[in-house]
Design an enzyme around this catalytic site. Structure first.
Site, PDB file in Angstrom:
ATOM      1  CG  ASP A 146      -1.796   1.150   1.342  1.00  0.00           C
ATOM      2  OD1 ASP A 146      -2.810   1.110   0.644  1.00  0.00           O
ATOM      3  OD2 ASP A 146      -1.483   2.105   2.073  1.00  0.00           O
ATOM      4  CB  ILE A 147       1.416   4.010  -2.316  1.00  0.00           C
ATOM      5  CG1 ILE A 147       2.023   3.013  -3.307  1.00  0.00           C
ATOM      6  CG2 ILE A 147       2.179   5.331  -2.350  1.00  0.00           C
ATOM      7  CD1 ILE A 147       3.458   2.615  -3.032  1.00  0.00           C
TER       8      ILE A 147
ATOM      9  CG  HIS B 227       4.129  17.163 -16.937  1.00  0.00           C
ATOM     10  ND1 HIS B 227       4.047  18.412 -16.371  1.00  0.00           N
ATOM     11  CD2 HIS B 227       2.853  16.791 -17.184  1.00  0.00           C
ATOM     12  CE1 HIS B 227       2.770  18.776 -16.295  1.00  0.00           C
ATOM     13  NE2 HIS B 227       2.022  17.804 -16.774  1.00  0.00           N
TER      14      HIS B 227
ATOM     15  CG  ASP C 123      -1.162  19.898 -15.319  1.00  0.00           C
ATOM     16  OD1 ASP C 123      -0.298  19.041 -15.539  1.00  0.00           O
ATOM     17  OD2 ASP C 123      -1.593  20.667 -16.200  1.00  0.00           O
TER      18      ASP C 123
ATOM     19  CD  GLU D 152       2.531  17.867 -20.438  1.00  0.00           C
ATOM     20  OE1 GLU D 152       1.569  17.328 -21.010  1.00  0.00           O
ATOM     21  OE2 GLU D 152       2.410  18.927 -19.774  1.00  0.00           O
TER      22      GLU D 152
ATOM     23  CG  ASP E  34      -0.138  15.183 -17.166  1.00  0.00           C
ATOM     24  OD1 ASP E  34      -0.320  15.943 -16.203  1.00  0.00           O
ATOM     25  OD2 ASP E  34       0.058  15.579 -18.336  1.00  0.00           O
TER      26      ASP E  34
ATOM     27  CG  HIS F 135      -2.906  24.592 -17.669  1.00  0.00           C
ATOM     28  ND1 HIS F 135      -2.744  24.427 -19.018  1.00  0.00           N
ATOM     29  CD2 HIS F 135      -2.281  23.526 -17.110  1.00  0.00           C
ATOM     30  CE1 HIS F 135      -2.068  23.315 -19.276  1.00  0.00           C
ATOM     31  NE2 HIS F 135      -1.780  22.754 -18.131  1.00  0.00           N
TER      32      HIS F 135
HETATM   33  N1  TRP Z   1      -0.807  18.302 -19.078  1.00  0.00           N
HETATM   34  C1  TRP Z   1      -1.908  17.893 -19.897  1.00  0.00           C
HETATM   35  C2  TRP Z   1      -2.277  19.044 -20.801  1.00  0.00           C
HETATM   36  O1  TRP Z   1      -2.259  20.171 -20.359  1.00  0.00           O
HETATM   37  C3  TRP Z   1      -3.097  17.501 -19.072  1.00  0.00           C
HETATM   38  C4  TRP Z   1      -4.056  16.697 -19.837  1.00  0.00           C
HETATM   39  C5  TRP Z   1      -5.125  17.145 -20.510  1.00  0.00           C
HETATM   40  C6  TRP Z   1      -3.989  15.299 -20.006  1.00  0.00           C
HETATM   41  N2  TRP Z   1      -5.743  16.102 -21.083  1.00  0.00           N
HETATM   42  C7  TRP Z   1      -5.080  14.974 -20.812  1.00  0.00           C
HETATM   43  C8  TRP Z   1      -3.134  14.300 -19.557  1.00  0.00           C
HETATM   44  C9  TRP Z   1      -5.303  13.651 -21.166  1.00  0.00           C
HETATM   45  C10 TRP Z   1      -3.365  13.000 -19.926  1.00  0.00           C
HETATM   46  C11 TRP Z   1      -4.443  12.666 -20.730  1.00  0.00           C
HETATM   47  O2  TRP Z   1      -2.529  18.836 -21.963  1.00  0.00           O
HETATM   48 ZN    ZN Z   2       0.035  17.999 -17.162  1.00  0.00          ZN
END
Ligand code: TRP
Ligand code: ZN
Ligand code: CA
Length: 434
Positions: A39-40, A121, A133, A167, A196, A282
């Protein structure tokens, strides 16, 4: 039942099952040939997020490419991995006139020709700290890497972790890494797992629809938790897995949603509200307050499960004639036995002394289960009888001496759940005749 009600029912009764089992059975070993993932601890993942937040706060509020907060993030992650015994390296590249960095960490050991890699990323956008994110993916794979070290795990395959720069500017760091891998090195990468945004405040549970083995590994984990998943569709190719997929490396990953709005059907299955999965995507409000702890916890455990499963003992599949039934059969909770059947035909004489019986049962607690193989004449061969089972699914190949049985006819896999609360289903049943 509503998800919240089902979860609390499960929480209450799981404790009962645990209590009952603690006295009845010794702490179970994992199935032969496999080690279960630990388990983490989500508290540790959250501490990494708090540290990344502090780094952003001390560096103008972000961790973006070309800013001091990015390099500080790299140094922070690298120090933890170095202390745990990883072999780390920083790969530099230039983008927009500034230096970018990838961090690569190798866990010593395993087959160098078969590498399983997980990556996230580490950069944010300039407008905020980037805690969901993508502090979330970065912190979860960091804690998974530390869990590998803590447990002294010696996987069959070689393990590698990567944190990508830039990224947000177009998968720049991961493209740089892949472009600089020799063809022979690319061929060794048997799977790349991308994380991500895995702690979105209004989460969905999305699994990338790419390599089937990786996808199934994640789906099985969530099925075992009783958490429904969906295929990720919010922009395929919008994260670093695309850099790997483009050169033919099998990829997969998890995602809890970005700016897209959760549908009412998704609210019904996952809870939350019919608003953006991440309303701070974002933005400056992507701080430590922008994390759903349950999503972060489940996804972190799913990452560990996948890394352990995909890198573990490679049991060479038995060769021969296969008779298989992949229809799902629900196993009623604390109820009657159910069966899945295969019809063997065209085999001469008796079954072999080494009949390979492939069992794939997805269940939240294997300790509830009694599993038998039943020959065409009704003879019963017990495969699993509750004991030694502190784990969940039963996914293994049993070898049965069936040499006294006529091969042709209807063979059954019988499963019975003998304790309340935990549940599951027969996912597949397979006989391999040499
Ligand atoms: N860093 C990604 C982006 O800004 C975040 C993201 C959007 C994403 N849609 C995704 C990551 C789908 C994985 C799959 O585009
Ligand atoms: Zn991202
Ligand atoms: Ca049960």
């Amino acid at each position: 039942m509503k998800l919240s009600a089902r979860l609390s029912a499960l929480a209450g009764s799981t404790a009962l099952v645990l209590g009952a089992l603690a006295g009845a059975a010794p702490a179970g070993a994992a199935p032969a040939g496999a080690t279960a993932a630990p388990d983490i601890p989500v508290a540790n993942v959250k501490q990494h997020l708090a540290d990344l937040q502090s780094i952003a706060t001390a560096n103008g509020g972000n961790r973006a490419h070309g800013r001091t907060g990015y390099k500080a993030s790299i140094d922070f992650v690298k120090a933890k991995l170095d202390a745990a015994g990883y072999t780390t390296s920083i790969q530099q590249f230039t983008y927009n006139g500034t230096t970018g960095y990838n961090l690569i960490a190798d866990w010593p050991g395993g087959d160098p020709n078969q590498v399983i890699m997980a990556g996230s990323h580490l950069d944010s956008v300039t407008s905020g700290a980037g805690i969901n994110d993508n502090g979330s993916g970065s912190a979860a794979i960091l804690e998974t890497a530390l869990a590998v070290a803590r447990s002294g795990y010696q996987p069959d395959k070689h393990l590698r972790f990567g944190w990508w720069g830039a990224e947000e500017l177009g998968l720049v760091g991961s493209k740089h890494y892949v472009n600089n891998l020799a063809t022979t090195e690319r061929a060794k990468l048997k799977g790349y797992l991308n994380f991500d945004m895995i702690g979105s405040p209004n989460p969905g549970y999305f699994v990338y629809d790419d390599d089937p083995t990786i996808e199934t590994t994640f789906k099985n984990y969530f099925a075992g938790l009783g958490v429904p998943t969906e295929i990720e569709t919010e922009g395929d190719g919008r994260s670093d897995h695309a850099s790997f997929k483009n050169v033919g490396i099998p990829v997969g990953g998890l995602f809890t949603g970005a700016s897209r709005v959760k549908s009412s059907a998704q609210v019904a299955k996952w809870g939350g509200t019919a608003t953006a999965f991440d309303r701070c995507y974002h933005s400056s409000c992507d701080t430590t307050a922008n994390i759903n702890d349950t999503a972060l916890d489940r996804n972190s455990d799913a990452i560990a499960h996948a890394i352990w499963t995909l890198s573990g003992t490679t049991t060479t599949p038995p060769t021969g004639t296969v008779f298989e039934n992949t229809a799902d059969v629900a196993i009623p909770d604390n109820g009657a036995a159910v069966t899945s059947s295969v019809t063997v035909s065209g085999v001469t004489g008796n079954a072999p002394a080494t009949l390979a019986v492939g069992v794939d049962i997805v269940h939240t607690w294997r300790g509830d289960l009694i599993v038998d193989l039943i020959a065409p004449d009704g003879s019963v061969y017990n495969l699993h009888n509750r004991t030694g089972s502190s784990a969940d699914n039963i996914q293994q190949t049993f070898t049965v001496n069936a040499s006294s049985e006529v091969a042709n006819g209807v063979w059954k896999l019988r499963a019975q759940d003998t304790a309340s609360a935990d549940t599951g289903y027969i996912n597949g049943f397979k006989l391999t005749f040499p």
